[in-house]
Design a protein around this motif. Sequence first.
Motif, PDB file in Angstrom:
ATOM      1  N   LEU A 172       0.840  -1.199   0.000  1.00  0.00           N
ATOM      2  CA  LEU A 172       0.000   0.000   0.000  1.00  0.00           C
ATOM      3  C   LEU A 172       0.869   1.241   0.000  1.00  0.00           C
ATOM      4  N   LYS A 173       0.643   2.133  -0.968  1.00  0.00           N
ATOM      5  CA  LYS A 173       1.332   3.425  -0.902  1.00  0.00           C
ATOM      6  C   LYS A 173       0.386   4.490  -0.374  1.00  0.00           C
ATOM      7  N   LEU A 174       0.845   5.201   0.623  1.00  0.00           N
ATOM      8  CA  LEU A 174       0.142   6.398   1.083  1.00  0.00           C
ATOM      9  C   LEU A 174       0.825   7.577   0.397  1.00  0.00           C
ATOM     10  N   GLY A 175       0.117   8.224  -0.510  1.00  0.00           N
ATOM     11  CA  GLY A 175       0.717   9.316  -1.275  1.00  0.00           C
ATOM     12  C   GLY A 175       1.194  10.435  -0.358  1.00  0.00           C
ATOM     13  N   GLY A 176       2.316  11.007  -0.725  1.00  0.00           N
ATOM     14  CA  GLY A 176       2.820  12.145   0.036  1.00  0.00           C
ATOM     15  C   GLY A 176       1.817  13.288   0.010  1.00  0.00           C
ATOM     16  N   SER A 177       1.061  13.384  -1.071  1.00  0.00           N
ATOM     17  CA  SER A 177       0.090  14.480  -1.151  1.00  0.00           C
ATOM     18  C   SER A 177      -1.111  14.221  -0.248  1.00  0.00           C
ATOM     19  N   VAL A 178      -1.257  12.984   0.222  1.00  0.00           N
ATOM     20  CA  VAL A 178      -2.347  12.670   1.160  1.00  0.00           C
ATOM     21  C   VAL A 178      -1.931  13.010   2.593  1.00  0.00           C
TER      22      VAL A 178
ATOM     23  N   GLY B   1       6.681  11.576  -0.851  1.00  0.00           N
ATOM     24  CA  GLY B   1       7.433  12.713  -0.329  1.00  0.00           C
ATOM     25  C   GLY B   1       6.602  13.924   0.051  1.00  0.00           C
ATOM     26  N   GLY B   2       5.521  14.181  -0.708  1.00  0.00           N
ATOM     27  CA  GLY B   2       4.692  15.341  -0.415  1.00  0.00           C
ATOM     28  C   GLY B   2       5.516  16.597  -0.193  1.00  0.00           C
ATOM     29  N   SER B   3       5.106  17.403   0.782  1.00  0.00           N
ATOM     30  CA  SER B   3       5.776  18.693   1.011  1.00  0.00           C
ATOM     31  C   SER B   3       7.067  18.557   1.817  1.00  0.00           C
TER      32      SER B   3
ATOM     33  N   CYS C 199      -2.836   5.072  -2.692  1.00  0.00           N
ATOM     34  CA  CYS C 199      -3.833   6.007  -2.168  1.00  0.00           C
ATOM     35  C   CYS C 199      -3.329   7.426  -2.398  1.00  0.00           C
ATOM     36  N   SER C 200      -4.047   8.200  -3.208  1.00  0.00           N
ATOM     37  CA  SER C 200      -3.604   9.550  -3.540  1.00  0.00           C
ATOM     38  C   SER C 200      -4.714  10.549  -3.193  1.00  0.00           C
ATOM     39  N   THR C 201      -4.586  11.774  -3.714  1.00  0.00           N
ATOM     40  CA  THR C 201      -5.605  12.787  -3.381  1.00  0.00           C
ATOM     41  C   THR C 201      -6.771  12.768  -4.348  1.00  0.00           C
TER      42      THR C 201
ATOM     43  N   VAL D 260      -7.606   7.718 -11.590  1.00  0.00           N
ATOM     44  CA  VAL D 260      -7.120   8.484 -12.736  1.00  0.00           C
ATOM     45  C   VAL D 260      -8.339   9.106 -13.405  1.00  0.00           C
ATOM     46  N   LEU D 261      -8.296  10.413 -13.549  1.00  0.00           N
ATOM     47  CA  LEU D 261      -9.445  11.128 -14.106  1.00  0.00           C
ATOM     48  C   LEU D 261      -9.282  11.287 -15.620  1.00  0.00           C
ATOM     49  N   ASP D 262     -10.417  11.434 -16.316  1.00  0.00           N
ATOM     50  CA  ASP D 262     -10.308  11.529 -17.767  1.00  0.00           C
ATOM     51  C   ASP D 262      -9.982  12.938 -18.236  1.00  0.00           C
TER      52      ASP D 262
ATOM     53  N   ASP E 209      -2.832  11.253 -23.049  1.00  0.00           N
ATOM     54  CA  ASP E 209      -3.318  12.627 -23.223  1.00  0.00           C
ATOM     55  C   ASP E 209      -3.849  13.251 -21.942  1.00  0.00           C
ATOM     56  N   VAL E 210      -4.391  12.426 -21.037  1.00  0.00           N
ATOM     57  CA  VAL E 210      -4.984  12.996 -19.822  1.00  0.00           C
ATOM     58  C   VAL E 210      -4.054  12.895 -18.623  1.00  0.00           C
ATOM     59  N   LEU E 211      -2.918  12.199 -18.780  1.00  0.00           N
ATOM     60  CA  LEU E 211      -2.030  12.036 -17.635  1.00  0.00           C
ATOM     61  C   LEU E 211      -1.110  13.236 -17.510  1.00  0.00           C
ATOM     62  N   GLY E 212      -1.222  13.912 -16.383  1.00  0.00           N
ATOM     63  CA  GLY E 212      -0.350  15.042 -16.139  1.00  0.00           C
ATOM     64  C   GLY E 212       0.649  14.708 -15.052  1.00  0.00           C
ATOM     65  N   GLY E 213       1.392  15.734 -14.631  1.00  0.00           N
ATOM     66  CA  GLY E 213       2.302  15.562 -13.501  1.00  0.00           C
ATOM     67  C   GLY E 213       1.480  15.649 -12.227  1.00  0.00           C
ATOM     68  N   SER E 214       1.917  16.481 -11.301  1.00  0.00           N
ATOM     69  CA  SER E 214       1.194  16.667 -10.054  1.00  0.00           C
ATOM     70  C   SER E 214       0.853  18.141  -9.939  1.00  0.00           C
ATOM     71  N   ASP E 215      -0.211  18.482  -9.189  1.00  0.00           N
ATOM     72  CA  ASP E 215      -0.468  19.910  -9.012  1.00  0.00           C
ATOM     73  C   ASP E 215       0.351  20.479  -7.856  1.00  0.00           C
TER      74      ASP E 215
ATOM     75  N   THR F   1       4.540  20.545  -6.091  1.00  0.00           N
ATOM     76  CA  THR F   1       5.914  20.343  -6.547  1.00  0.00           C
ATOM     77  C   THR F   1       6.187  18.849  -6.589  1.00  0.00           C
ATOM     78  N   ASP F   2       6.708  18.353  -7.712  1.00  0.00           N
ATOM     79  CA  ASP F   2       6.853  16.905  -7.855  1.00  0.00           C
ATOM     80  C   ASP F   2       8.051  16.613  -8.753  1.00  0.00           C
ATOM     81  N   VAL F   3       8.980  15.800  -8.234  1.00  0.00           N
ATOM     82  CA  VAL F   3      10.186  15.497  -9.006  1.00  0.00           C
ATOM     83  C   VAL F   3      10.163  14.081  -9.564  1.00  0.00           C
TER      84      VAL F   3
ATOM     85  N   GLY G 120       3.853   9.080 -13.971  1.00  0.00           N
ATOM     86  CA  GLY G 120       4.860   8.160 -13.433  1.00  0.00           C
ATOM     87  C   GLY G 120       4.220   6.984 -12.714  1.00  0.00           C
ATOM     88  N   LYS G 121       3.149   7.277 -11.991  1.00  0.00           N
ATOM     89  CA  LYS G 121       2.435   6.222 -11.250  1.00  0.00           C
ATOM     90  C   LYS G 121       1.898   5.152 -12.216  1.00  0.00           C
ATOM     91  N   VAL G 122       1.176   5.620 -13.239  1.00  0.00           N
ATOM     92  CA  VAL G 122       0.546   4.680 -14.174  1.00  0.00           C
ATOM     93  C   VAL G 122       1.612   3.852 -14.891  1.00  0.00           C
TER      94      VAL G 122
HETATM   95  N1  LIG Z   1      -5.493  12.340 -15.266  1.00  0.00           N
HETATM   96  C1  LIG Z   1      -5.253  12.580 -13.983  1.00  0.00           C
HETATM   97  N2  LIG Z   1      -6.076  12.071 -13.030  1.00  0.00           N
HETATM   98  C2  LIG Z   1      -5.866  12.312 -11.717  1.00  0.00           C
HETATM   99  N3  LIG Z   1      -4.818  13.041 -11.244  1.00  0.00           N
HETATM  100  C3  LIG Z   1      -3.963  13.566 -12.141  1.00  0.00           C
HETATM  101  C4  LIG Z   1      -4.137  13.349 -13.535  1.00  0.00           C
HETATM  102  N4  LIG Z   1      -3.118  13.983 -14.168  1.00  0.00           N
HETATM  103  C5  LIG Z   1      -2.362  14.563 -13.233  1.00  0.00           C
HETATM  104  N5  LIG Z   1      -2.851  14.327 -11.995  1.00  0.00           N
HETATM  105  C6  LIG Z   1      -2.249  14.830 -10.770  1.00  0.00           C
HETATM  106  O1  LIG Z   1      -1.639  13.725 -10.099  1.00  0.00           O
HETATM  107  C7  LIG Z   1      -1.682  14.012  -8.708  1.00  0.00           C
HETATM  108  C8  LIG Z   1      -1.376  12.742  -7.952  1.00  0.00           C
HETATM  109  O2  LIG Z   1       0.001  12.470  -8.114  1.00  0.00           O
HETATM  110  P1  LIG Z   1       1.031  12.852  -6.970  1.00  0.00           P
HETATM  111  O3  LIG Z   1       2.369  12.374  -7.431  1.00  0.00           O
HETATM  112  O4  LIG Z   1       0.915  14.272  -6.553  1.00  0.00           O
HETATM  113  O5  LIG Z   1       0.414  11.980  -5.810  1.00  0.00           O
HETATM  114  P2  LIG Z   1       0.950  11.257  -4.547  1.00  0.00           P
HETATM  115  O6  LIG Z   1       1.586   9.968  -4.918  1.00  0.00           O
HETATM  116  O7  LIG Z   1      -0.238  11.188  -3.652  1.00  0.00           O
HETATM  117  O8  LIG Z   1       2.014  12.220  -3.896  1.00  0.00           O
HETATM  118  P3  LIG Z   1       3.591  12.047  -3.737  1.00  0.00           P
HETATM  119  O9  LIG Z   1       4.174  12.007  -5.143  1.00  0.00           O
HETATM  120  O10 LIG Z   1       4.021  13.237  -2.952  1.00  0.00           O
HETATM  121  O11 LIG Z   1       3.784  10.750  -3.030  1.00  0.00           O
HETATM  122  C9  LIG Z   1      -3.073  14.584  -8.526  1.00  0.00           C
HETATM  123  O12 LIG Z   1      -3.149  15.352  -7.359  1.00  0.00           O
HETATM  124  C10 LIG Z   1      -3.222  15.453  -9.774  1.00  0.00           C
HETATM  125  O13 LIG Z   1      -2.725  16.747  -9.517  1.00  0.00           O
END
Ligand SMILES: Nc1ncnc2c1ncn2[C@@H]1O[C@H](COP(=O)(O)OP(=O)(O)OP(=O)(O)O)[C@@H](O)[C@H]1O
Length: 269
Positions: A5-11, A61-63, A183-185, A189-191, A215-221, A223-225, A231-233
């Motif tokens: 189980l991953k607990l996202g840093g953003s959570v 990692g989150g903040s 587990c993320s915020t 994955v949203l369309d 096309d719908v996969l972005g980074g993070s909203d 700061t994310d390295v 990257g997750k998908v």
């Molecule tokens: N298509 C998408 N659907 C859902 N989220 C998306 C999509 N594209 C980009 N995102 C971004 O991905 C973020 C989740 O990835 P993020 O790496 O921030 O999560 P995390 O794993 O919880 O945190 P951390 O990387 O700090 O561990 C969402 O908050 C959103 O900003």
Amino acid sequence: MTTVLKLGGSVVTEKDRDETVDGPELDRAASAVAAARSGGGGDGSGGTGDAVDDLVIVHGGGSFGHPNAAGWGVTTEEGTRDADGVLAIHGAMTTLNKFVLRRLRDEGVPAVPVHPLSAAHRDADADLTLPTGQVRTLLDEGFVPVLHGDVIAHAGEGVTVLSGDEIVAELAGQLDAERVGVCSTVPGVLDADDEDSVDEASVIAEISSFDDVADVLGGSDATDVSGGMAGKVRELLALDVPASIFDLDALSAFLAGERPGTTIRGDEK
Ligand SMILES: Nc1ncnc2c1ncn2[C@@H]1O[C@H](COP(=O)(O)OP(=O)(O)OP(=O)(O)O)[C@@H](O)[C@H]1O
Ligand SMILES: C=C(C)CCOP(=O)(O)O
């Protein structure tokens, strides 16, 4: 049955405030884990009564991790040889790890830390080696190992970031995990990755090809390295078992055996 189980840093952190834990969200996560281990349904969202036995937790990692890594110009590919940079990034992550452990211990979870910097490395081709004998043995002895995104030695680069998502993928393979959850915020994955349209976006039920959703996969909203959602998908598609991406509301359901959010299913599953 082994669950990763991953607990996202953003959570578990506040993304807009550097090095700040999101206490209430971390408490919710810890109590859902504790309830699942004792066979309950956590916050009431779907327990079946089956206890989760072998559980490995990885947090991101989150903040804590990302602003420090960005400040030192370190990503999963770009490294540093500055020892102060290594200590700043690793130190931030071990600080966050202590908070996560504390909350899990407060809930009675037998959580113990495993720090990737002390064990993992990448070779000159960036291939990752992550020993897991200690993780397997800790599981067999009844502990819940808690790993975290970190910096690790990288031949030719100094140290680079090892993301929690990479750790999840590596552990899942080596430990033959049957259940993998991230587990993320977001509820999955949203369309659409455009923040303005997120309210109308819907969760993609299943992903089996990166190209279908590129096309719908972005980074993070935040700061994310380490690549955000894309990257997750990518990491989860490489697994031999299906993986789920969901939010904190669905954590208990995942731990109870359901597949909330988005199921990532590579070709072989
Ligand atoms: N298509 C998408 N659907 C859902 N989220 C998306 C999509 N594209 C980009 N995102 C971004 O991905 C973020 C989740 O990835 P993020 O790496 O921030 O999560 P995390 O794993 O919880 O945190 P951390 O990387 O700090 O561990 C969402 O908050 C959103 O900003
Ligand atoms: C930024 C660091 C050090 C860890 C990144 O881990 P992630 O949040 O899982 O991508």
